[in-house]
Enzyme design. Structure first.
Site, short mmCIF file in Angstrom:
data_model
loop_
_atom_site.label_atom_id
_atom_site.label_comp_id
_atom_site.label_asym_id
_atom_site.label_seq_id
_atom_site.Cartn_x
_atom_site.Cartn_y
_atom_site.Cartn_z
N ASN A 32 41.64 -7.20 -25.90
CA ASN A 32 40.90 -7.65 -24.71
C ASN A 32 39.39 -7.70 -24.99
OD1 ASN A 32 40.11 -5.01 -24.75
ND2 ASN A 32 40.76 -4.53 -22.66
N ALA A 74 45.42 -0.70 -30.11
CA ALA A 74 44.56 -0.78 -28.92
C ALA A 74 44.52 0.55 -28.17
CB ALA A 74 45.09 -1.88 -27.99
N TYR A 141 42.02 12.64 -24.51
CA TYR A 141 42.30 11.60 -25.52
C TYR A 141 43.53 11.99 -26.33
CZ TYR A 141 42.05 9.37 -30.08
OH TYR A 141 42.38 8.72 -31.23
N PHE A 208 26.05 19.58 -36.17
CA PHE A 208 26.57 20.37 -35.04
C PHE A 208 27.14 21.72 -35.52
CE2 PHE A 208 27.51 16.03 -32.90
CZ PHE A 208 26.20 15.97 -32.43
N1 UDP Z 1 29.05 15.78 -36.61
C1 UDP Z 1 27.75 16.25 -36.72
N2 UDP Z 1 26.75 15.46 -36.23
C2 UDP Z 1 26.97 14.25 -35.64
C3 UDP Z 1 28.30 13.77 -35.54
C4 UDP Z 1 29.32 14.57 -36.03
O1 UDP Z 1 27.50 17.34 -37.25
O2 UDP Z 1 26.01 13.61 -35.19
C5 UDP Z 1 30.16 16.60 -37.14
C6 UDP Z 1 31.20 16.98 -36.10
O3 UDP Z 1 30.85 18.18 -35.47
C7 UDP Z 1 32.46 17.10 -36.97
C8 UDP Z 1 32.23 16.11 -38.10
O4 UDP Z 1 30.84 15.82 -38.10
O5 UDP Z 1 32.52 18.39 -37.53
C9 UDP Z 1 32.98 14.81 -37.91
O6 UDP Z 1 32.74 14.32 -36.60
P1 UDP Z 1 33.21 12.90 -36.12
O7 UDP Z 1 32.72 12.72 -34.72
O8 UDP Z 1 32.81 11.88 -37.13
O9 UDP Z 1 34.79 12.98 -36.17
P2 UDP Z 1 35.83 13.99 -35.46
O10 UDP Z 1 36.19 14.99 -36.53
O11 UDP Z 1 35.17 14.60 -34.29
O12 UDP Z 1 36.96 13.11 -35.10
#
Ligand code: UDP
Length: 324
Positions: A32, A74, A141, A208
């Protein structure tokens, strides 16, 4: 084989559509375009602008093309958004997939391959994570993905449509051609964010948390190249069309990289200095997610080919010159 690819204009779906469009398969993309990009649909592929939430329309598309297989990408896939707006996720992912699975099953589609996620495991008790691990999703999700897996199992028992649910670890990288790649808005994923810091689109990367129980204190993930993932879908279709049983399979490389390792590898691959700062932990992030991929290797006869350097190199190529 005639294959209907839902979400074929999205990140992973477009890589799969491109891969199968080069074979003898006939591909129809249904999307879509709410979050996908029409430019990513390969030439020679038929495109239907259709929303899986529209039961009538999706059923009409399946009746019209009578595909032998549906490969279903999707979905909405932002964890944070799913916490804030679960209704969007239950409607798009669960109701949309129900419409699709029901129409596919009623119209005698033989094989169904589904994009699931390792987040169905939640905070795993042990790593690497095998398919036998307890599922325990911790956000809407992941709940929606697990519900769809269950729906497929129940429909197969009642009506016989064979399926493979593929639980992806962290999809990353881009096609070697540089013509398609990852383009989310907003972009929540680490590798694109790191590369945006490398090419000056953002000032720095927020890491993070650096107090996790891992060697360098930052989270470890199993990054898997999008073309390796796509290839596993091809193998899943072969698995089903050779008469094998429905199954659930993890897709990862079996080894992980920490956030700091990704930043350092990206500095090496791009030759750029990447600024970063340590930020608070992101809610719901497990310390380590790495796949036990023994089942994929054995049952699908599949093997990931791209290394983490390849993943970052292909993603970098795309990010320097994104087409959409
Ligand atoms: N992460 C981070 N800084 C960011 C985005 C992600 O430190 O700006 C870390 C996040 O905490 C995780 C890893 O990178 O440990 C992968 O995150 P992503 O969102 O890519 O994938 P997820 O594992 O959440 O599906």
């Amino acid at each position: 084989m005639r294959i209907l690819v839902t979400g074929g204009a999205g990140y992973i779906g477009s890589h799969f559509a491109r891969m199968v469009s080069k074979s003898n398969d006939e591909v129809i993309v249904a999307d879509n375009l709410s979050r996908g990009h029409q430019e990513s649909i390969p030439d020679g592929v038929q495109f239907k602008n259709v929303d899986i939430r529209d039961a009538e329309k999706i059923s009409e598309v399946i009746r019209k093309y009578s595909p032998e297989a549906v490969v279903h990408f999707a979905a909405f896939a932002y964890v944070e958004e799913s916490v804030e707006h679960p209704e969007l996720y239950y409607q798009n992912n669960v109701v949309g997939s129900y419409n699709l699975i029901r129409a596919a099953s009623e119209n005698k589609v033989k094989y169904f391959v589904f994009s699931s996620t390792c987040s169905v495991y939640g905070n795993p008790g042990k790593v690497p994570i095998s398919e036998e691990a307890q599922t325990n999703p911790i956000n809407p999700y992941a709940n929606t993905k697990l519900i769809i897996e269950m729906m497929l199992k129940d429909f197969q028992s009642a009506y016989g449509m064979k399926y493979v649910s593929l639980r992806y670890f962290n999809a990353a990288g881009a096609d070697d051609s540089g013509e398609i790649g990852e383009s989310h808005n907003p972009e929540p994923h680490l590798i694109p964010i790191v590369l945006e810091a490398a090419n000056g689109k953002r000032e720095k990367v927020s890491v993070f948390g650096n107090d996790y129980n891992t060697p360098d204190g930052t989270c470890i993930r199993d990054y898997i190249h999008v073309n390796d993932l796509s290839n596993a879908h091809v193998k899943a279709l072969e698995h089903l069309s050779s008469g094998n049983e429905s199954t659930i399979i993890n897709l990862g490389t079996g080894s992980g990289n920490s956030v700091m390792e990704i930043i350092k590898t990206a500095e090496k691959v791009t030759g750029k200095n990447i600024l970063f700062g340590i930020a608070k932990r992101r809610k719901g992030d497990p310390a380590i997610l790495v796949a036990d991929n023994t089942k994929a290797l054995k049952i699908l006869n599949w093997k990931p080919k791209y290394t983490i350097d390849d993943i970052i190199r292909t993603a970098w190529r795309w990010h320097q010159n994104p087409k959409y």
